[in-house]
Write a protein that holds these residues in place. Structure first.
Motif, PDB file in Angstrom:
ATOM      1  N   UNK A 142       4.863  -8.861  10.909  1.00 13.43           N
ATOM      2  CA  UNK A 142       5.027 -10.315  10.929  1.00 13.43           C
ATOM      3  C   UNK A 142       5.763 -10.792   9.683  1.00 13.43           C
ATOM      4  N   UNK A 143       5.491 -10.181   8.550  1.00 10.33           N
ATOM      5  CA  UNK A 143       6.209 -10.541   7.311  1.00 10.33           C
ATOM      6  C   UNK A 143       7.684 -10.161   7.392  1.00 10.33           C
ATOM      7  N   UNK A 144       8.046  -9.285   8.302  1.00 10.12           N
ATOM      8  CA  UNK A 144       9.441  -8.891   8.526  1.00 10.12           C
ATOM      9  C   UNK A 144      10.082  -9.734   9.635  1.00 10.12           C
ATOM     10  N   UNK A 145       9.360 -10.727  10.163  1.00 11.48           N
ATOM     11  CA  UNK A 145       9.932 -11.622  11.165  1.00 11.48           C
ATOM     12  C   UNK A 145       9.545 -11.338  12.609  1.00 11.48           C
ATOM     13  N   UNK A 146       8.709 -10.342  12.848  1.00 13.19           N
ATOM     14  CA  UNK A 146       8.254 -10.053  14.210  1.00 13.19           C
ATOM     15  C   UNK A 146       7.125 -11.008  14.568  1.00 13.19           C
ATOM     16  N   UNK A 147       7.043 -11.346  15.858  1.00 10.12           N
ATOM     17  CA  UNK A 147       5.967 -12.235  16.287  1.00 10.12           C
ATOM     18  C   UNK A 147       5.153 -11.562  17.378  1.00 10.12           C
ATOM     19  N   UNK A 148       3.870 -11.847  17.341  1.00 12.25           N
ATOM     20  CA  UNK A 148       2.959 -11.342  18.367  1.00 12.25           C
ATOM     21  C   UNK A 148       3.233 -12.108  19.658  1.00 12.25           C
ATOM     22  N   UNK A 149       3.225 -11.402  20.776  1.00  7.72           N
ATOM     23  CA  UNK A 149       3.478 -12.059  22.059  1.00  7.72           C
ATOM     24  C   UNK A 149       2.199 -12.240  22.871  1.00  7.72           C
ATOM     25  N   UNK A 150       1.137 -11.512  22.517  1.00 12.32           N
ATOM     26  CA  UNK A 150      -0.070 -11.531  23.330  1.00 12.32           C
ATOM     27  C   UNK A 150       0.063 -10.686  24.584  1.00 12.32           C
ATOM     28  N   UNK A 151       1.241 -10.118  24.796  1.00  6.25           N
ATOM     29  CA  UNK A 151       1.477  -9.267  25.968  1.00  6.25           C
ATOM     30  C   UNK A 151       0.956  -7.862  25.660  1.00  6.25           C
ATOM     31  N   UNK A 152      -0.058  -7.447  26.397  1.00  4.68           N
ATOM     32  CA  UNK A 152      -0.724  -6.170  26.141  1.00  4.68           C
ATOM     33  C   UNK A 152      -0.382  -5.142  27.221  1.00  4.68           C
ATOM     34  N   UNK A 153      -0.408  -3.894  26.811  1.00  3.10           N
ATOM     35  CA  UNK A 153      -0.279  -2.783  27.759  1.00  3.10           C
ATOM     36  C   UNK A 153      -1.356  -1.760  27.405  1.00  3.10           C
ATOM     37  N   UNK A 154      -1.830  -1.036  28.396  1.00  4.57           N
ATOM     38  CA  UNK A 154      -2.963  -0.137  28.153  1.00  4.57           C
ATOM     39  C   UNK A 154      -2.593   1.074  27.299  1.00  4.57           C
ATOM     40  N   UNK A 155      -3.557   1.521  26.513  1.00  2.00           N
ATOM     41  CA  UNK A 155      -3.413   2.782  25.798  1.00  2.00           C
ATOM     42  C   UNK A 155      -3.593   3.903  26.821  1.00  2.00           C
ATOM     43  N   UNK A 156      -2.809   4.980  26.714  1.00  2.00           N
ATOM     44  CA  UNK A 156      -2.912   6.063  27.711  1.00  2.00           C
ATOM     45  C   UNK A 156      -4.122   6.969  27.477  1.00  2.00           C
ATOM     46  N   UNK A 157      -5.317   6.416  27.678  1.00  2.39           N
ATOM     47  CA  UNK A 157      -6.537   7.216  27.550  1.00  2.39           C
ATOM     48  C   UNK A 157      -6.442   8.427  28.473  1.00  2.39           C
ATOM     49  N   UNK A 158      -6.893   9.566  27.972  1.00  2.00           N
ATOM     50  CA  UNK A 158      -6.896  10.776  28.777  1.00  2.00           C
ATOM     51  C   UNK A 158      -5.620  11.592  28.660  1.00  2.00           C
ATOM     52  N   UNK A 159      -4.575  11.042  28.050  1.00  2.00           N
ATOM     53  CA  UNK A 159      -3.328  11.784  27.844  1.00  2.00           C
ATOM     54  C   UNK A 159      -3.261  12.165  26.370  1.00  2.00           C
ATOM     55  N   UNK A 160      -3.682  13.384  26.058  1.00  2.00           N
ATOM     56  CA  UNK A 160      -3.794  13.802  24.660  1.00  2.00           C
ATOM     57  C   UNK A 160      -2.452  13.930  23.952  1.00  2.00           C
ATOM     58  N   UNK A 161      -1.338  13.766  24.677  1.00  2.00           N
ATOM     59  CA  UNK A 161      -0.031  13.744  24.008  1.00  2.00           C
ATOM     60  C   UNK A 161       0.059  12.573  23.044  1.00  2.00           C
ATOM     61  N   UNK A 162      -0.772  11.552  23.247  1.00  2.00           N
ATOM     62  CA  UNK A 162      -0.747  10.348  22.411  1.00  2.00           C
ATOM     63  C   UNK A 162      -1.923  10.290  21.454  1.00  2.00           C
ATOM     64  N   UNK A 163      -2.727  11.338  21.430  1.00  2.00           N
ATOM     65  CA  UNK A 163      -3.873  11.378  20.547  1.00  2.00           C
ATOM     66  C   UNK A 163      -5.176  11.284  21.312  1.00  2.00           C
ATOM     67  N   UNK A 164      -6.249  11.473  20.573  1.00  2.00           N
ATOM     68  CA  UNK A 164      -7.598  11.429  21.131  1.00  2.00           C
ATOM     69  C   UNK A 164      -8.277  10.194  20.546  1.00  2.00           C
ATOM     70  N   UNK A 165      -8.410   9.131  21.362  1.00  2.00           N
ATOM     71  CA  UNK A 165      -8.972   7.876  20.859  1.00  2.00           C
ATOM     72  C   UNK A 165     -10.402   8.044  20.359  1.00  2.00           C
ATOM     73  N   UNK A 166     -10.702   7.361  19.261  1.00  2.00           N
ATOM     74  CA  UNK A 166     -12.035   7.370  18.671  1.00  2.00           C
ATOM     75  C   UNK A 166     -12.774   6.064  18.943  1.00  2.00           C
ATOM     76  N   UNK A 167     -12.178   5.202  19.755  1.00  2.00           N
ATOM     77  CA  UNK A 167     -12.809   3.949  20.143  1.00  2.00           C
ATOM     78  C   UNK A 167     -12.263   3.532  21.513  1.00  2.00           C
TER      79      UNK A 167
END
Length: 180
Positions: A142-167
């Motif tokens: 945000x300090x670099x000029x980016x703004x939050x849109x509120x547009x969300x997309x799901x985290x790929x739970x179950x696809x360990x290529x993106x990591x193993x979520x801890x929450x």
């Protein structure tokens, strides 16, 4: 290509020969104990890997992407993915060596990425997605000029290529910046 705005840094497109060094850099910036040396760590919310050689090579080989690599003294110290998506570019796979974080290198890299994207593709917006619980990182963008849109997309739970979520509450938020 040397940057007048960043003496001592060389910006160039990654090659196949850079894959292993880039995987090490990206992993060190986000995962495991090494990432705790910097402030961009995701070690408390994700375990496992952030990327792999195949993922990095896919970005290098994609006709609509470039993996911008930043060197200092012949060593890769930062990188980011730039992907042309019609009227905007997508900014991703951003990593700065944890031992160099907090010195302004990230600001320099993102500014150069925006400049190069405008010059190469004539785009007027940069998009990125950030894990929504990463408030400190979102604030930095945000300090670099980016703004939050509120547009969300799901985290790929179950696809360990993106990591193993801890929450269980991980999702991505779209951030957008109008350029130039």
């Amino acid at each position: 290509m040397h940057s007048a705005a960043a003496p001592g840094l060389t910006f160039r497109d990654a090659t196949d020969a850079d894959v292993d060094a880039l995987v090490v850099l990206i992993e060190s910036a986000y995962r495991g104990d090494a990432s705790r040396a910097g402030w961009t760590t995701e070690a408390d919310i994700l375990e496992g890997r952030r990327t792999d050689p195949e993922g990095v090579l896919d970005v290098i080989k994609s006709p609509d992407s470039r993996l911008l690599t930043v060197e200092r003294d012949g060593r890769i110290v930062a990188c980011c993915q730039l992907e042309h998506r019609g009227d905007h570019a997508y900014f991703g796979m951003f990593a700065v060596s944890p031992t160099l974080q907090g010195e302004g290198l990230g600001k320099t890299v993102i500014a150069e990425a925006e400049r190069l994207s405008r010059a190469a593709w004539g785009i007027s917006e940069m998009h990125m997605t950030v894990i929504s619980v990463r408030e400190d990182l979102i604030a930095w963008y945000e300090r670099r000029g980016y703004r939050r849109t509120g547009q969300m997309s799901p985290f790929p739970y179950g696809d360990e290529r993106f990591g193993i979520p801890q929450r269980a509450d991980l999702e991505f938020e779209l951030l957008v910046k109008k350029l130039g």
